[in-house]
Motif scaffolding. Structure first.
Motif, PDB file in Angstrom:
ATOM      1  N   LEU A 267       0.834  -1.207   0.000  1.00 14.09           N
ATOM      2  CA  LEU A 267       0.000   0.000   0.000  1.00 14.09           C
ATOM      3  C   LEU A 267       0.866   1.254   0.000  1.00 14.09           C
ATOM      4  CD1 LEU A 267      -2.769  -1.189  -0.025  1.00 14.09           C
ATOM      5  CD2 LEU A 267      -1.558  -2.380   1.782  1.00 14.09           C
TER       6      LEU A 267
ATOM      7  N   PHE B 293      -5.188   3.628  -3.054  1.00 15.67           N
ATOM      8  CA  PHE B 293      -6.480   3.009  -3.334  1.00 15.67           C
ATOM      9  C   PHE B 293      -7.162   3.668  -4.519  1.00 15.67           C
ATOM     10  CE2 PHE B 293      -5.502   1.177   0.628  1.00 15.67           C
ATOM     11  CZ  PHE B 293      -6.156  -0.036   0.646  1.00 15.67           C
TER      12      PHE B 293
ATOM     13  N   GLN C 111      10.116   7.417   2.617  1.00 18.98           N
ATOM     14  CA  GLN C 111       9.055   7.583   3.607  1.00 18.98           C
ATOM     15  C   GLN C 111       9.577   8.458   4.737  1.00 18.98           C
ATOM     16  OE1 GLN C 111       5.749   6.551   3.888  1.00 18.98           O
ATOM     17  NE2 GLN C 111       5.834   7.787   5.750  1.00 18.98           N
ATOM     18  N   ASP C 112       8.864   9.551   5.046  1.00 17.27           N
ATOM     19  CA  ASP C 112       9.237  10.385   6.205  1.00 17.27           C
ATOM     20  C   ASP C 112       9.186   9.538   7.460  1.00 17.27           C
ATOM     21  OD1 ASP C 112       8.867  12.558   4.557  1.00 17.27           O
ATOM     22  OD2 ASP C 112       6.837  12.958   5.304  1.00 17.27           O
TER      23      ASP C 112
ATOM     24  N   ILE D 112       8.849   3.873  10.049  1.00 11.58           N
ATOM     25  CA  ILE D 112       8.821   2.945  11.180  1.00 11.58           C
ATOM     26  C   ILE D 112       8.568   1.548  10.625  1.00 11.58           C
ATOM     27  CG2 ILE D 112       7.976   4.695  12.778  1.00 11.58           C
ATOM     28  CD1 ILE D 112       5.255   3.318  12.595  1.00 11.58           C
TER      29      ILE D 112
ATOM     30  N   TYR E 216      -3.876   6.048   4.115  1.00 10.73           N
ATOM     31  CA  TYR E 216      -2.768   6.249   3.165  1.00 10.73           C
ATOM     32  C   TYR E 216      -2.263   7.688   3.246  1.00 10.73           C
ATOM     33  CZ  TYR E 216      -0.197   6.229  -1.239  1.00 10.73           C
ATOM     34  OH  TYR E 216       0.792   6.327  -2.188  1.00 10.73           O
TER      35      TYR E 216
ATOM     36  N   LYS F  95      -0.206   8.315   6.226  1.00 10.62           N
ATOM     37  CA  LYS F  95       1.164   7.796   6.098  1.00 10.62           C
ATOM     38  C   LYS F  95       2.020   8.713   5.242  1.00 10.62           C
ATOM     39  CE  LYS F  95       4.072   3.947   4.758  1.00 10.62           C
ATOM     40  NZ  LYS F  95       4.246   2.517   4.569  1.00 10.62           N
ATOM     41  N   LYS F  96       1.442   9.211   4.142  1.00  6.55           N
ATOM     42  CA  LYS F  96       2.266   9.884   3.138  1.00  6.55           C
ATOM     43  C   LYS F  96       2.283  11.416   3.250  1.00  6.55           C
ATOM     44  CE  LYS F  96       3.458   6.096   1.003  1.00  6.55           C
ATOM     45  NZ  LYS F  96       4.848   5.635   1.017  1.00  6.55           N
TER      46      LYS F  96
ATOM     47  N   ILE G 293       2.184   3.972   9.884  1.00  7.70           N
ATOM     48  CA  ILE G 293       1.995   5.419   9.852  1.00  7.70           C
ATOM     49  C   ILE G 293       2.949   6.047  10.868  1.00  7.70           C
ATOM     50  CG2 ILE G 293       0.364   7.306  10.248  1.00  7.70           C
ATOM     51  CD1 ILE G 293      -1.846   5.355   9.313  1.00  7.70           C
TER      52      ILE G 293
END
Lengths: 280, 71
Positions: A61, A66, A85-86, A89, B11, B14-15, B65
């Protein structure tokens, strides 16, 4: 005539810190043992001098969000970036410190796509998708500090229902093998993911695996029982947490009838780890 | 089933760092315009990961996240 010169499948979070955090020292030791085996496999792979590497893996994902989720997708273009990715984790930390950009084998990617259309496989194409740990953790462990040959990243939708069937994945692998055979290139095929973890994709069941199922699958691979692999149902894969076996089944289709040689199998609890090679 | 609106929001959390920071500061305000059922909205505001997962939220997003992911 081209040929598949190397084929292997392996777990794809090759990152000791992840297991240290989530499983403890036993998890760290087990994945360190696996990493040592994958590095050894990398020496065999490098010695075959592939012109291209098809890597079959899933998107967590990260790429497809989506808006649209293709059942299977071929990455085209000249180069591909590592996912950024910031404040990463969990498994996203497996990307820390890896190179930013990797070459692609655009001609092989185009043949898989175009000949796929002729053969009844309407794969999606992506020009912009970045690669997450599912691709890069195994690749960079196999190649170490050496640059890899050009890649053909091939995504299988393992997590957003409905996924493609095992039978369809097997047939897609047969297609890739036919494209390679009709090409001028020597190609390695790597599949990543698994074994069982995250049954039913349920947060409440994170931490469980299904060792009995995994032992059965490894037995089928060793015995060359490809019908059993093709016959796995979406329900079985979901309930056991074996969603990512779909990637492996693409590879099984590409190398059938070869029987696997198991280089590593470890039952950890949270996830069972493996590295498997096929003589080709 | 995966629930489109729940997952699109996960999403984005997260981004999209800006949304994430707004959400951490004031979840209700950050979600004011989101197309969610009352049940979904409550699960987001309480940051009830298991409930979000039961409502169709993707496990891999819930686990990853930044600053909010579960184990």
């Amino acid at each position: 005539m081209g040929q598949i010169v190397y084929a292997a499948a392996m777990s794809h979070v090759l990152h000791p810190e992840y297991y240290e955090t989530n499983v403890g020292p036993r998890g760290r030791r087990m994945v360190e043992d696996l990493i040592a085996v994958v590095r050894e496999m990398g020496r065999d792979l490098i010695a075959r001098h592939p012109d291209a590497i098809v890597i079959v893996a899933d998107d967590h994902l990260n790429v497809f969000s989506f808006d649209a989720v293709p059942a299977m997708c071929v990455r085209v273009g000249r180069t591909v970036r590592r996912m950024v990715q910031d404040d990463p984790i969990e498994f996203d930390r497996a990307l820390d410190g890896l190179p930013d950009r990797y070459p692609l084998h655009e001609d092989l990617a185009q043949r898989i796509l175009e000949q796929g259309m002729e053969a009844g496989f309407d794969f999606a194409a992506s020009w912009s998708g970045a690669l997450d740990h599912a691709f890069l953790s195994p690749l960079t462990t196999l190649y170490g500090d050496q640059p890899s040959p050009p890649l053909v990243p091939f995504w299988v939708n393992c997590f957003v229902p409905p996924p493609p069937t095992a039978r369809r994945c097997f047939d897609a692998g047969r297609h890739i093998a036919r494209v390679v055979a009709a090409s001028p290139w020597n190609v390695a095929v790597i599949a990543t993911g698994g074994l069982s973890h995250f049954p039913e994709l349920s947060l409440a069941r994170v931490g469980e695996s299904d060792p009995a199922f995994d032992r059965r699958v490894v037995g089928w691979l060793e015995g060359g029982d490809h019908e059993a692999m093709r016959g796995l149902t979406t329900k079985e894969l979901h309930e056991t947490g074996s969603h990512e076996l779909l990637n492996w089944i693409v590879l099984v289709g590409a190398v059938a009838p070869a029987r696997a040689r198991v280089r590593f199998f470890g039952e950890m609890g949270r996830v069972d780890l493996a590295a498997v090679e096929w003589p080709v | 089933m995966s629930r489109y609106d729940v997952n699109v929001l996960l999403y984005r959390l997260k981004k999209d760092r800006e949304l994430r920071e707004k959400f951490k500061a004031d979840p209700s305000k950050a979600l004011a315009d989101a197309d969610l059922t009352d049940d979904e909205r409550e699960a987001f505001v309480r940051w009830d990961l298991r409930r979000l997962n039961e409502l169709g939220g993707s496990l891999h997003l819930l686990l990853s996240i930044p600053g909010l992911g579960g184990h």
